[in-house]
Motif scaffolding. Structure first.
Motif, PDB file in Angstrom:
ATOM      1  N   HIS A  93       0.851  -1.194   0.000  1.00 12.98           N
ATOM      2  CA  HIS A  93       0.000   0.000   0.000  1.00 12.98           C
ATOM      3  C   HIS A  93       0.886   1.244   0.000  1.00 12.98           C
ATOM      4  O   HIS A  93       1.507   1.587   0.997  1.00 12.98           O
ATOM      5  CB  HIS A  93      -0.884  -0.055   1.251  1.00 12.98           C
ATOM      6  N   GLU A  94       0.962   1.911  -1.142  1.00 17.37           N
ATOM      7  CA  GLU A  94       1.842   3.073  -1.294  1.00 17.37           C
ATOM      8  C   GLU A  94       1.125   4.331  -0.813  1.00 17.37           C
ATOM      9  O   GLU A  94       0.122   4.747  -1.397  1.00 17.37           O
ATOM     10  CB  GLU A  94       2.258   3.213  -2.754  1.00 17.37           C
ATOM     11  N   ALA A 148       5.809   2.690   0.794  1.00 19.21           N
ATOM     12  CA  ALA A 148       4.660   1.801   0.961  1.00 19.21           C
ATOM     13  C   ALA A 148       4.713   1.135   2.322  1.00 19.21           C
ATOM     14  O   ALA A 148       5.721   1.165   3.032  1.00 19.21           O
ATOM     15  CB  ALA A 148       4.645   0.749  -0.144  1.00 19.21           C
ATOM     16  N   ASN A 149       3.583   0.532   2.691  1.00 25.68           N
ATOM     17  CA  ASN A 149       3.598  -0.433   3.786  1.00 25.68           C
ATOM     18  C   ASN A 149       2.972  -1.722   3.280  1.00 25.68           C
ATOM     19  O   ASN A 149       2.190  -1.723   2.326  1.00 25.68           O
ATOM     20  CB  ASN A 149       2.899   0.104   5.042  1.00 25.68           C
ATOM     21  N   VAL A 150       3.384  -2.814   3.884  1.00 22.30           N
ATOM     22  CA  VAL A 150       2.871  -4.128   3.501  1.00 22.30           C
ATOM     23  C   VAL A 150       2.146  -4.707   4.703  1.00 22.30           C
ATOM     24  O   VAL A 150       2.544  -4.498   5.856  1.00 22.30           O
ATOM     25  CB  VAL A 150       4.011  -5.059   3.029  1.00 22.30           C
ATOM     26  N   ARG A 151       1.063  -5.414   4.442  1.00 25.54           N
ATOM     27  CA  ARG A 151       0.297  -6.028   5.536  1.00 25.54           C
ATOM     28  C   ARG A 151       0.999  -7.335   5.898  1.00 25.54           C
ATOM     29  O   ARG A 151       0.717  -8.387   5.341  1.00 25.54           O
ATOM     30  CB  ARG A 151      -1.142  -6.250   5.099  1.00 25.54           C
ATOM     31  N   ASN A 152       1.920  -7.228   6.834  1.00 22.51           N
ATOM     32  CA  ASN A 152       2.868  -8.305   7.066  1.00 22.51           C
ATOM     33  C   ASN A 152       2.253  -9.656   7.424  1.00 22.51           C
ATOM     34  O   ASN A 152       2.743 -10.684   6.947  1.00 22.51           O
ATOM     35  CB  ASN A 152       3.929  -7.878   8.099  1.00 22.51           C
ATOM     36  N   PRO A 153       1.170  -9.753   8.219  1.00 24.59           N
ATOM     37  CA  PRO A 153       0.584 -11.078   8.437  1.00 24.59           C
ATOM     38  C   PRO A 153       0.091 -11.723   7.145  1.00 24.59           C
ATOM     39  O   PRO A 153       0.197 -12.942   6.969  1.00 24.59           O
ATOM     40  CB  PRO A 153      -0.562 -10.809   9.418  1.00 24.59           C
ATOM     41  N   ARG A 154      -0.419 -10.910   6.243  1.00 18.55           N
ATOM     42  CA  ARG A 154      -0.877 -11.458   4.956  1.00 18.55           C
ATOM     43  C   ARG A 154       0.306 -11.812   4.054  1.00 18.55           C
ATOM     44  O   ARG A 154       0.228 -12.759   3.273  1.00 18.55           O
ATOM     45  CB  ARG A 154      -1.810 -10.458   4.273  1.00 18.55           C
ATOM     46  N   LEU A 155       1.393 -11.049   4.171  1.00 17.79           N
ATOM     47  CA  LEU A 155       2.597 -11.376   3.403  1.00 17.79           C
ATOM     48  C   LEU A 155       3.107 -12.761   3.781  1.00 17.79           C
ATOM     49  O   LEU A 155       3.403 -13.589   2.904  1.00 17.79           O
ATOM     50  CB  LEU A 155       3.685 -10.326   3.650  1.00 17.79           C
TER      51      LEU A 155
END
Length: 369
Positions: A93-94, A148-155
């Protein structure tokens, strides 16, 4: 005896670094066994915020910067590929990132000019127009677009699913590694509570626990647990359009309106217990940054253990004096942002390819006691 042309690898640790190392090596044709003492992706990789940038990138040396820049450029395609392969969206998510009232703003701007990064001062009225819920009282801001950030549990869920779809991967969860299988100075595999796992090479990617395991070989790895606590709010999906950071604390918006606020830095050994003091401190930071969060639903509070390391420089490469053993650990606060480059570099070195960046700063040789 393990050799550099071995086709099997055992990876110890099922966080983002272990999962992505496994995926890189498996896609290159190696037979991979990933071993995790609990469930994959449930330690630091789950607990972090997922900002695809070091919090203060100009405060790190070139070694961290090189990994970060490669990974930042790679993350969008990683997210797209994992979504296409697994149906799980890591949500890269940028939003861009605002830093407020920095003491070392001049250093930040000089770093950006030197590195060619899109970081620039922004007038506060423009910041408030762009981020309406931002609280009053801040005097200066700089902004970097493209962060950006990444939704780490979903990654980590997506990485696990991608691995399970590959025929040359086996996954052993709830399987604790107790030590190494050794002969004549070579590491031939690992001892687990479910028996031996033999492999041509072993990769240690066990985060904050890596030092404990390596200590069994008489080697001192300067990686220690550093506790971090976070809180989570639920707001409207369009509440916060960009990430904001002030006084060492940050707010990260997810696409669905969840807002993460973090984090603490605590040297408390392997204790992961969330504390009331940290909760109150994090709430105070949250309400100063975004006063409307005082009326929002607080839906979570947790703690994780980062793998602290000197200057935040990870250990990536073969362990001297222990043929067959490799490291990919010690990423401190930047495991998620550095993971793609770190795992590609590890694969390059293990497979004898031209490395994506100079591997020398990360080599364990000379950095272990």
């Amino acid at each position: 005896m393990p050799t550099d042309v071995g086709k099997s690898v055992a990876i110890v640790g099922g966080g983002a670094l272990g999962l992505l190392s496994a995926l890189e090596l498996a896609r290159d044709g190696l037979q991979v066994c990933l071993i995790e003492r609990g469930s994959t992706g449930r330690e630091a990789s789950w607990a972090g915020g997922g900002i695809v940038s070091p919090l203060y990138p100009w405060r790190y040396g070139q070694a961290v910067t090189a990994l970060a820049h490669w990974s930042q450029d790679f993350y969008p395609q990683l997210g797209e590929r994992l979504l296409a392969e697994t149906g799980i969206d890591p949500e890269v998510h940028e939003t861009g990132l605002y830093w407020l009232d920095l003491d070392d703003e001049a250093d930040a701007l000089a770093w950006a000019a030197r590195e060619g990064r899109p970081l620039a001062p922004v007038a506060m009225d423009a910041v408030h127009a762009a981020v309406p819920p931002l609280g009053p009282g801040f005097g200066r801001a700089i902004y970097m677009s493209g962060v950006a950030n990444v939704r780490n549990p979903r990654l980590t869920r997506a990485l696990r699913e991608a691995l399970l779809r590959l025929p040359n991967v086996s996954l052993r969860e709830n399987c604790a590694v107790r030590g190494f299988v050794r002969r004549d100075g070579c590491v031939l595999g690992v001892e687990t509570d479910q028996g031996e796992v033999l492999a041509d090479r072993v990769v240690l990617a066990a985060g904050a626990w890596s030092g404990e395991l390596l200590g069994q070989l008489g080697l001192a790895l300067p990686v220690e647990p550093v506790k971090g606590q976070m809180i989570l709010f639920k707001c409207a999906a369009d509440f916060l359009p960009a990430m904001v950071l002030a006084k060492g604390r940050y707010a990260i918006p997810r696409r669905d309106g969840h807002i993460l606020v973090g984090s603490t830095l605590e040297h408390a050994g392997f204790d992961k217990t969330p504390t009331t003091d940290a909760l109150e401190s994090l709430k105070a930071s949250a309400f100063e940054l975004l006063p409307q969060l005082a009326d929002a639903e607080l839906v979570g509070h947790w703690a994780g253990l980062r793998p602290g390391s000197p200057e935040g420089i990870p250990f990536i490469g073969p362990v001297p004096g222990a043929e067959g053993l490799w490291l990919n650990c010690g990423h401190y606060r930047n495991g998620l942002v550095l993971a793609p480059a770190s795992c590609r570099l590890l694969a390059d070195l293990m497979l004898g390819r031209e490395p994506i960046i100079d591997p020398a700063p990360y080599a364990p040789e000379g950095r272990l006691a």
